[in-house]
Design a protein around this motif. Structure first.
Motif, mmCIF file in Angstrom:
data_model
loop_
_atom_site.group_PDB
_atom_site.id
_atom_site.type_symbol
_atom_site.label_atom_id
_atom_site.label_comp_id
_atom_site.label_asym_id
_atom_site.label_seq_id
_atom_site.Cartn_x
_atom_site.Cartn_y
_atom_site.Cartn_z
ATOM 1 N N ASP A 193 0.860 -1.181 0.000
ATOM 2 C CA ASP A 193 0.000 0.000 0.000
ATOM 3 C C ASP A 193 0.897 1.232 0.000
ATOM 4 O O ASP A 193 1.795 1.339 0.838
ATOM 5 N N LYS A 197 1.863 4.958 0.626
ATOM 6 C CA LYS A 197 1.499 5.956 1.632
ATOM 7 C C LYS A 197 1.156 7.293 0.970
ATOM 8 O O LYS A 197 1.969 7.884 0.278
ATOM 9 N N SER A 198 -0.096 7.731 1.187
ATOM 10 C CA SER A 198 -0.556 9.037 0.669
ATOM 11 C C SER A 198 -0.163 9.216 -0.793
ATOM 12 O O SER A 198 0.485 10.208 -1.158
ATOM 13 N N CYS A 199 -0.571 8.254 -1.621
ATOM 14 C CA CYS A 199 -0.089 8.223 -3.008
ATOM 15 C C CYS A 199 -0.363 9.514 -3.765
ATOM 16 O O CYS A 199 0.556 10.190 -4.232
ATOM 17 N N LYS A 204 1.517 12.750 -2.600
ATOM 18 C CA LYS A 204 2.973 12.806 -2.491
ATOM 19 C C LYS A 204 3.719 12.618 -3.812
ATOM 20 O O LYS A 204 4.942 12.617 -3.829
ATOM 21 N N GLU A 259 6.489 6.306 -1.146
ATOM 22 C CA GLU A 259 7.044 5.267 -0.287
ATOM 23 C C GLU A 259 5.938 4.323 0.145
ATOM 24 O O GLU A 259 4.754 4.680 0.148
ATOM 25 N N SER A 270 3.707 2.132 2.697
ATOM 26 C CA SER A 270 3.197 2.279 4.060
ATOM 27 C C SER A 270 3.592 1.037 4.847
ATOM 28 O O SER A 270 3.121 -0.075 4.560
ATOM 29 N N GLU A 271 4.486 1.202 5.806
ATOM 30 C CA GLU A 271 4.982 0.060 6.572
ATOM 31 C C GLU A 271 3.871 -0.615 7.362
ATOM 32 O O GLU A 271 3.912 -1.831 7.588
ATOM 33 N N GLU A 272 2.858 0.160 7.790
ATOM 34 C CA GLU A 272 1.775 -0.424 8.571
ATOM 35 C C GLU A 272 0.903 -1.357 7.737
ATOM 36 O O GLU A 272 0.385 -2.356 8.242
ATOM 37 N N LYS A 273 0.741 -1.026 6.450
ATOM 38 C CA LYS A 273 -0.156 -1.802 5.600
ATOM 39 C C LYS A 273 0.573 -2.744 4.655
ATOM 40 O O LYS A 273 -0.068 -3.469 3.884
ATOM 41 N N THR A 274 1.891 -2.750 4.679
ATOM 42 C CA THR A 274 2.675 -3.622 3.807
ATOM 43 C C THR A 274 3.161 -4.832 4.594
ATOM 44 O O THR A 274 3.793 -4.682 5.641
#
Length: 447
Positions: free
Chosen positions: A54, A56-58, A61, A177, A179-183
């Motif tokens: 996922d 992040k804020s695609c 950004k 970048e 999203s570490e939370e959703k990846t």
């Protein structure tokens, strides 16, 4: 202005797009993405590990310099759009990154920024050829819907040590970048959620089902509507609920969702029963049942409401049942198909015919066209039946700006359809003729 530029930019974006990217693309949908899931994961020889990604804020950004370098359009106009800013509570906020939210051209710009990743993966991890035979085929596949995507791999190590760094570098060039939370990296036996459905193998058998989170959110919305409509009539409540129920069930009708549909119908019935009892606290259960629930065919306890039409005659409205939506198989759009390329026109017309034969509304439209033509093919002037079959033909090709409306379509025999495309014939309802070099398809069409 953006819509005008979109007409020129979208064909370019389709030509450069990754074969398995979906979402906000012409002729593609969530169903195509879910069918591609089955293609890359269903067999026993398919990869077993999945990298859920996922961004992040695609849209917020994406790098402006990257867009200005790579998007083939007037740079001054594009830069003006990107730097226009946005208003919030009468305050102008600058936009140093990202695409203009809500603009007609925004989805295309986002797609063009993300396209190219699948080609890089195919080059590094080919599925066939000499390199694949040398052990470079690590079963890496990409399925993307907007900024939500997943990738497959032959092992967890391949995804973690090779594929994920490659994706990270690809996104960094565009100012993005993960999203570490959703990846995360998941095994197919554990399953993962994608586009509101759970993708998983059960004892080696691949299935997609409505995700638990999706079902819970849907029922929460339904219960909220029922609770808010305390003073509404049963007829009005049904008119509010039916589009939501029908839309949700149609979205999931290509998955293994029949059991879930029954569960959803039961939960909705329980909420409506509480609604009906609360409206009439002094009445008994039998009275409430007879007032709001009736028998339709072999089905009992169908929630209904009555009202009067404009002529004063009573009319009854029935609650839509999710379980009444049939489970159907979906055929995925070919990855290389370009709806702006005239060579794909025949393929797209065949897809339209198949899609129209399934829903009731589609069959009604087919019957309308058939009756309008008197059941006669306008090319050979012979009858069209279920035995002979028929194809949908666009009088003005969609690649030339034609639409799917009845005024722009005609039913013709399959063999006649091939002749029309092969010989450059122009179809009019009386008779086809040779299309001259300056004549667009459909110029001789008479409604």
């Amino acid at each position: 202005m953006q819509a005008l530029y979109l007409h020129a930019l979208d064909p370019i974006a389709e030509t450069l797009a990754d074969p398995n990217s979906y979402g906000f693309r012409k002729e593609r949908s969530c169903a195509d993405a879910m069918e591609q899931c089955a293609t890359v994961l269903s067999n026993s020889t398919r990869p077993q590990w999945i990298l859920e990604g996922d961004i992040k804020s695609c849209c917020d950004k994406i790098s402006h310099p990257w867009l200005l370098r790579h998007v083939p359009m007037d740079k001054t106009i594009l830069n003006t759009w990107l730097k226009a800013g946005y208003m919030d509570k009468s305050v102008l906020h600058p936009t140093d990154d990202g695409t203009p939210q809500g603009g007609p051209v925004s989805p295309v710009l986002a797609h063009m920024a993300l396209d190219g990743l699948e080609r890089i993966l195919r080059k590094k991890y080919p599925h066939s050829g000499p390199k694949a035979l040398k052990g470079m085929n690590k079963q890496v596949n990409l399925v993307r819907y907007c900024d939500d995507f997943f990738m497959t791999g032959i092992s967890k190590e391949v995804l973690e040590q090779e594929v994920k760094p490659l994706v990270t570098e690809f996104l960094r060039e565009r100012g993005l970048e993960l999203s570490e939370e959703k990846t995360s990296i998941t095994h197919i036996e554990d399953g993962f959620d994608f586009l509101g459905q759970q993708v998983r193998k059960y004892n080696g058998h691949f299935l997609t089902r409505p995700a638990k989170k999706n079902v819970k959110a849907f029922l929460t919305d339904i219960r909220k509507v029922i609770k808010e409509k305390k003073a509404a009539t049963a007829y009005g409540l049904i008119a509010t609920l039916n589009p939501t129920i029908r839309g949700w069930a149609n979205f999931h009708r290509h998955a293994a969702a029949k059991t879930t549909f029954v569960h959803v119908d039961t939960a909705i019935f329980q909420a409506l029963w509480r609604w009906a009892r609360r409206r009439h606290p002094t009445k008994g259960k039998r009275w409430v049942k007879d007032r709001y629930f009736g028998r339709v065919g072999n089905q009992n306890w169908r929630f209904f409401g009555t009202a009067k039409d404009k002529d004063g005659k009573p009319t009854r409205n029935l609650l839509c049942l999710a379980a009444a939506i049939p489970i159907t198989r979906y055929t995925k759009m070919k990855g290389d198909c370009n709806p702006y390329d005239p060579t794909w026109e025949l393929y797209l017309e065949k897809r339209l015919g198949v899609q129209m034969e399934q829903p009731l509304l589609g069959r009604r439209r087919l019957m309308y066209l058939w009756k309008e033509q008197g059941g006669i093919c306008p090319v050979c002037h012979q009858p069209m039946t279920h035995v002979t079959g028929w194809h949908n033909h666009h009088i003005v090709y969609k690649t030339l700006g034609g639409t799917d409306s009845a005024e722009n379509r005609v039913l013709i025999h399959p063999n006649c359809h091939k002749q029309v495309h092969a010989k450059g014939l122009t179809v009019s309802k009386p008779r086809p003729g040779k299309a001259g070099p300056q004549v667009q398809p459909g110029a001789l069409f008479h409604a």
